[in-house]
Design a protein around this motif. Structure first.
Motif, short mmCIF file in Angstrom:
data_model
loop_
_atom_site.label_atom_id
_atom_site.label_comp_id
_atom_site.label_asym_id
_atom_site.label_seq_id
_atom_site.Cartn_x
_atom_site.Cartn_y
_atom_site.Cartn_z
N GLU A 1 0.82 -1.21 0.00
CA GLU A 1 0.00 0.00 0.00
C GLU A 1 0.86 1.26 0.00
O GLU A 1 0.47 2.28 -0.56
CB GLU A 1 -0.96 -0.01 1.20
N ALA A 2 2.02 1.16 0.62
CA ALA A 2 2.93 2.30 0.59
C ALA A 2 3.41 2.54 -0.83
O ALA A 2 3.45 3.68 -1.31
CB ALA A 2 4.11 2.06 1.53
N LEU A 3 3.73 1.45 -1.52
CA LEU A 3 4.19 1.59 -2.91
C LEU A 3 3.09 2.18 -3.79
O LEU A 3 3.32 3.06 -4.60
CB LEU A 3 4.64 0.23 -3.46
N ASP A 4 1.87 1.67 -3.58
CA ASP A 4 0.73 2.21 -4.33
C ASP A 4 0.62 3.72 -4.19
O ASP A 4 0.21 4.41 -5.11
CB ASP A 4 -0.58 1.61 -3.79
N ARG A 5 0.93 4.19 -3.03
CA ARG A 5 0.79 5.63 -2.77
C ARG A 5 2.09 6.37 -3.09
O ARG A 5 2.25 7.50 -2.69
CB ARG A 5 0.39 5.85 -1.32
N ARG A 6 2.99 5.67 -3.73
CA ARG A 6 4.29 6.24 -4.13
C ARG A 6 5.02 6.86 -2.94
O ARG A 6 5.46 8.00 -2.96
CB ARG A 6 4.08 7.24 -5.26
N ILE A 7 5.06 6.07 -1.87
CA ILE A 7 5.81 6.48 -0.70
C ILE A 7 7.13 5.72 -0.71
O ILE A 7 7.13 4.51 -0.97
CB ILE A 7 5.03 6.12 0.58
N SER A 8 8.22 6.40 -0.48
CA SER A 8 9.47 5.65 -0.37
C SER A 8 10.12 5.94 0.98
O SER A 8 10.05 7.05 1.50
CB SER A 8 10.41 5.99 -1.52
N ILE A 9 10.71 4.89 1.54
CA ILE A 9 11.33 5.00 2.85
C ILE A 9 12.75 4.46 2.77
O ILE A 9 12.98 3.35 2.28
CB ILE A 9 10.53 4.21 3.90
N ASP A 10 13.68 5.25 3.24
CA ASP A 10 15.08 4.82 3.25
C ASP A 10 15.30 3.97 4.50
O ASP A 10 15.60 4.47 5.58
CB ASP A 10 15.96 6.08 3.28
N THR A 11 15.13 2.63 4.33
CA THR A 11 15.14 1.76 5.50
C THR A 11 16.53 1.67 6.13
O THR A 11 16.64 1.52 7.35
CB THR A 11 14.65 0.35 5.16
N ALA A 12 17.56 1.75 5.30
CA ALA A 12 18.92 1.65 5.85
C ALA A 12 19.18 2.83 6.78
O ALA A 12 19.67 2.67 7.91
CB ALA A 12 19.94 1.63 4.72
N LYS A 13 18.81 3.99 6.30
CA LYS A 13 19.00 5.20 7.09
C LYS A 13 18.16 5.13 8.37
O LYS A 13 18.61 5.46 9.46
CB LYS A 13 18.58 6.40 6.24
N LEU A 14 16.91 4.67 8.21
CA LEU A 14 16.01 4.58 9.36
C LEU A 14 16.60 3.64 10.41
O LEU A 14 16.60 3.93 11.61
CB LEU A 14 14.63 4.07 8.90
N SER A 15 17.13 2.50 9.93
CA SER A 15 17.73 1.53 10.83
C SER A 15 18.91 2.16 11.57
O SER A 15 19.10 1.95 12.78
CB SER A 15 18.18 0.32 10.02
N GLU A 16 19.67 2.97 10.85
CA GLU A 16 20.82 3.63 11.47
C GLU A 16 20.36 4.64 12.54
O GLU A 16 20.91 4.69 13.64
CB GLU A 16 21.60 4.34 10.36
N LEU A 17 19.32 5.40 12.20
CA LEU A 17 18.85 6.42 13.14
C LEU A 17 18.23 5.81 14.39
O LEU A 17 18.37 6.32 15.49
CB LEU A 17 17.82 7.33 12.46
N LEU A 18 17.52 4.69 14.19
CA LEU A 18 16.85 4.07 15.34
C LEU A 18 17.78 3.12 16.08
O LEU A 18 17.57 2.83 17.26
CB LEU A 18 15.62 3.29 14.89
N GLY A 19 18.77 2.59 15.38
CA GLY A 19 19.67 1.63 15.99
C GLY A 19 19.08 0.24 16.12
O GLY A 19 19.53 -0.54 16.95
N VAL A 20 18.08 -0.08 15.32
CA VAL A 20 17.49 -1.42 15.35
C VAL A 20 17.28 -1.88 13.91
O VAL A 20 17.23 -1.06 13.00
CB VAL A 20 16.12 -1.42 16.08
#
Ligand SMILES: Nc1nc2c(ncn2[C@@H]2O[C@H](COP(=O)(O)OP(=O)(O)OP(=O)(O)O)[C@@H](O)[C@H]2O)c(=O)[nH]1
Ligand SMILES: [Zn+2]
Lengths: 233, 653
Positions: free
Chosen positions: B131-150
């Motif tokens: 559904e995120a793709l359908d709405r043309r949402i993109s998330i930088d998961t690597a960066k998110l993982s780095e920021l959250l530390g998980v």
């Protein structure tokens, strides 16, 4: 400054009367630091600073004291109303529009209340969409501008219930008294600063924030004030 | 000085994996995938109200996994949110799997921030990736993982895409980076509270201090166990002081600062392509909530339900099973078989008027089973489209009349499936008062599917005016009970804030699994009661007690309601299950023993009749003995009054 002291005294009396629905205040029970009386200054000048200020106000003809109880004269009451209005509008301005930290809002508002002219006060009021409550949920006395609301001055800040359907707005503030409600909607992502769009008004309000779609009571909608985020549809 | 940065107990014996996240983000789907056990999945927030436990497939040593009710905040705002928070407080977790709706990352991160504050090891699963793709949402998961530390992973649970990554991720779970700082005076208050909390806790002291500072009253009980009297006193002082110092409510202030922090993260990882996503689903969503078309749509839905459940399920399917399958094929053979060698008394027990086969199984399998089956299929589809929560939009104003809000329609509609499950669902309502009112309404007059099916089938055979009388009467009594209950029961009414899930195309496979699991549950719960009821009737009949009861009940049944004495039987078994009672009325009607007037009167009475045994026990569990008994009495009175009123109305018509 003598004039400021008098203003402070009038303001203090207003707050006490408002709390207890009184129109006379026992002078001997006046607290030392409340309103804009600076606690540190009181230490220096001596405890009974507030009483001295009320006496000044009497001399200036804004207050009558009978049997140790102080009440407003007519001119005193209207002056007090204006001060309170300026003070509370300033609080709103500082907390909502400028988003200053809590610790700076009170001192700031205490200064603003002495310097704003009527014209400036009304512009601030219009800018904020004629808010009914200060951030502490005390009523803000209405001004002349508020009566002309919606007809002549186009406010920058409007109520969400008057928002156009399908257009994104930015939440400027929420005037709810109900803390549970505030906590709850903030958990859903609705806080000052969030984008919000009305999808429909009837039979119930439906709004969208981010990818969250919420159906909410009209009462809650009434408490949300927003500003047009121009260009974003 | 010991500085426990993480307040977790070391080396605990059982270590669970906890699934947690916002409502309706796919936790239950993921639970099923990880355990191989089906948990009910529906497209509306609040499906999971009871915690579910399971074992992770192939885990060695066996790891338990817990599916929790959805939360928007770990500072609980409702009873079901409290359940989840309490699990974090009380079960040592090897890892928390936070399931998130990828397209709603902001709200998910509000929870992540709190998990990081708790110092529990967790992973973030960004589900609903499609559904995120359908709405043309993109998330930088690597960066998110780095920021959250998980670890951060993306999944589409319903297509099993990416879900095996979860197994590995569990081992990589880490306490997140705790970088969130509040404004100075909040931090000072936090420190002061932390100093009063002594001992080892499963979550960090900082996070507990934050809950306390937010004014979380649900923590009171926990606090009394974990802090000294003086400690509690000084904590209260700190909180009092702090709330006096700030112009705003502290919980709200803390939320605001958290969201501002989250916005900082979002700015680095989240992007949404401009351009409106518009589709068929949006059009449907609009129609269902429209003040006029919405009502029409509702009428259409009810009509389809009438055709599918009433005409097809309770009509065609029941006819075939009852008259042909059991009536012509099975029962004659069984009767012949039993009578051939058993003495009459004994064969009566199996194939007589109150026989195990001729009554219990015929009722349960030939009448009730096809109805609940068709209802569950229909209802499952309806649930998965996301239509049900939209009903709250249309019905909010009506429910306001009885001191509730639109949210109350969810347990009421679920009550059409089964009253006992629906009674559990009242937990999604915020105040105790609302929960009581809805529980009363459920007990008094929301017919469950099987009962409704039988009633539809019976009423479709007689002129429509009878149907209208039945419907009007039930509606009237429900409204009246609601109004009375809302007058009598003290308390406030709660805000109406309902999250509406997107309209989704139902998943064939989920409907099948859901129907199967509900049917299994139905057979387990209902069939034994049908057997018990039949055995009871058999002995009461043989010992002559039945006649006695009929005689005793005569003033009410025959006198007041003007019904034939035999209907007493139906009401007796109605104590066990209302649908059983309705089935009994059906066979009395088919035996030609009632006029249409009597039929409608008896149907109104059985609809308003006391909750069935299972429903009653759940009511006791949720509301306590006293309230439950009171509710029982109220529905008995409502049933008799409703029946009497119907009789009088019909006399006038
Ligand atoms: N398109 C799509 N739908 C999904 C996905 N995961 C779950 N769903 C759907 O989302 C809905 C909610 O799923 P649930 O598993 O019941 O959600 P939950 O988080 O357990 O919900 P609560 O128990 O109510 O908190 C269902 O209709 C699922 O079919 C996914 O990855 N993609
Ligand atoms: Zn104004």
């Amino acid at each position: 400054m003598k004039k400021e002291k008098i203003d402070e005294a009038l303001e203090l009396l207003w707050m006490i009367m408002e709390e207890g629905n009184l129109n006379k205040v026992e002078i001997s029970t006046l607290p030392d630091h409340m309103g804009c009386f600076d606690p540190e200054l009181i230490e220096k000048v001596g405890k009974r600073d507030t009483i001295a200020a009320v006496n000044e106000a009497e001399k200036a003809g804004y207050v009558v004291i009978e049997n140790g109880r102080a009440g407003y004269t007519l001119s005193g009451e209207s002056r007090a109303r204006d001060i309170i209005r300026r003070h509370r509008l300033a609080e709103r301005l500082l907390s909502d529009a400028l988003a200053l930290p809590e610790s700076e809002i009170e001192p700031g508002a205490c200064k603003f209340e002495h310097i704003l002219t009527e014209g400036v006060t009304d512009s601030v009021c219009s800018f904020l969409g004629h808010p009914p409550m200060c951030p502490h949920n005390k009523p803000i006395p209405r001004g002349k501008c508020c009566e002309r609301f919606s007809s002549e001055i186009q406010p920058l800040v409007i109520r969400l219930k008057d928002a156009e359907i399908g257009v994104f707005y930015k939440i400027i503030f929420m005037s709810s008294k109900n803390t549970h409600r505030l906590q709850k909607i903030s958990g859903l992502g609705l806080v000052p600063g969030s984008s919000i769009k009305v999808l429909q008004r009837k039979p119930s309000f439906v709004v969208q924030t981010g990818e969250t779609i919420l159906a909410i009571d009209d009462e809650i909608v009434d408490e949300i004030y927003v500003k047009n985020e121009s260009g974003k549809k | 000085m010991h500085d426990h940065k993480s307040g977790r107990k070391a080396a605990d014996t059982v270590q669970d994996v906890i699934l947690l996240g916002n409502p309706n983000v796919g936790k239950s789907v993921i639970f099923s995938l990880l355990t191989g056990k089906y948990a009910i999945v529906s497209n509306y927030p609040g499906t999971t109200i009871e915690v579910a436990y399971g074992t992770i497939l192939g885990s060695k040593p066996k790891t338990r996994i817990i599916d929790t009710p959805g939360v928007n905040n770990l500072i609980p705002m409702s009873e079901d949110e409290k359940v989840t928070r309490d699990i974090l407080l009380s079960s040592p977790a090897k890892a928390v799997i936070q399931v998130a709706d990828a397209k709603n990352l902001k709200r998910a991160l509000l929870i992540s921030v709190q998990l990081a504050e708790m110092r529990v090891p967790f992973v973030l699963v960004l589900n609903l990736w499609d559904e995120a793709l359908d709405r043309r949402i993109s998330i930088d998961t690597a960066k998110l993982s780095e920021l959250l530390g998980v670890p951060v992973i993306t999944t589409i649970a319903t297509q099993k895409w990416g879900t095996d990554k979860i197994f590995h991720a569990i081992d990589g779970a880490k306490p997140g980076l705790n970088t969130m700082l509040y404004e100075k005076s909040v931090e000072e208050s936090l420190l002061a509270i932390e100093n009063e909390l002594h001992g080892d806790f499963l979550i960090s002291r900082r996070s507990i201090a934050l809950m306390l500072l937010s004014g979380d009253v649900s923590l009171k009980e926990w606090l009394s166990k974990n802090a000294s009297k003086d400690g509690i006193k000084s904590i209260e002082d700190v909180v009092d002081n702090a709330s006096r110092r700030f112009s705003q409510n502290l919980g709200y202030l803390i939320n605001k600062q958290r969201l501002a922090f989250v916005d900082g993260i979002l700015a680095q990882v989240y992007r949404e392509e401009p351009g409106f996503f518009s589709k068929f689903q949006y059009a449907v969503a609009r129609i269902t909530m429209h003040p006029f078309w919405g009502l029409l749509f509702l009428a259409l839905v009810m009509y389809v339900m009438y055709i599918f459940v009433g005409k097809f399920g309770a009509g065609t399917a029941v006819d075939f099973l009852q008259n042909t399958f059991f009536g012509e094929w099975i029962n004659p053979v069984l009767v012949k078989f039993c009578r051939s060698f058993m003495p009459e008394r004994i064969s009566d027990f199996f194939v007589g008027q109150y026989g195990l086969f001729t009554m219990a199984f015929t009722y349960a399998l030939a009448i009730i089973l096809p109805i609940v089956f068709s209802f569950f299929v229909f209802f499952g589809v309806l649930e998965d489209t996301g239509y049900l929560p939209r009903l709250t939009v249309v019905s909010n104003k009506i429910f306001k009349v009885i001191g509730l809000n639109g949210k109350a329609i969810l347990p009421m509609v679920l009550g059409l499936g089964c009253g006992s499950m629906a009674t559990l669902t009242t937990r999604i309502l915020e105040t105790k008062r609302e929960r009581i009112i809805v529980t009363v309404l459920l007990a008094v007059g929301v017919p469950c599917s099987a009962q409704l099916g039988v009633i539809f089938a019976l009423l479709s055979a007689i002129p429509i005016k009878f149907f209208l009388v039945w419907f009007g009467m039930i509606f009237f009594i429900l409204l009246l009970s609601g109004i009375l209950a809302s007058r009598i029961i003290p308390g406030e009414s709660a805000d109406f804030i309902m999250e509406l899930p997107p309209v989704r195309i139902p998943q064939m496979w989920n409907i099948v699994l859901k129907t199967v699991s509900r049917m299994r549950w139905y057979l387990k719960e209902a069939v034994p009661l049908f057997i018990l009821g039949t055995v009871l009737l058999f002995f009461m009949d043989s010992l002559g007690i039945l006649r006695l009861i009929e005689y005793a009940a005569k003033p009410v049944i025959t006198g007041l309601l003007g019904l034939p004495g035999r209907t007493t039987e139906a009401f007796i078994v109605g104590f066990l299950r209302r649908d059983y009672g309705a089935a009994g009325l059906k066979s009395i009607w088919e035996g030609g023993l009632m006029t249409p007037d009597q039929l409608v009167t008896s149907l109104v009475t059985i609809t308003l009749f006391v909750p069935c045994v299972a429903h009653f026990f759940i009511t006791i569990k949720e509301r306590g003995w006293r309230s439950a008994s009171l509710i029982f009495m109220v529905s008995l009175i409502a049933a008799i009054a409703g029946g009497l009123l119907t009789r009088m109305v019909l006399l006038l018509l």
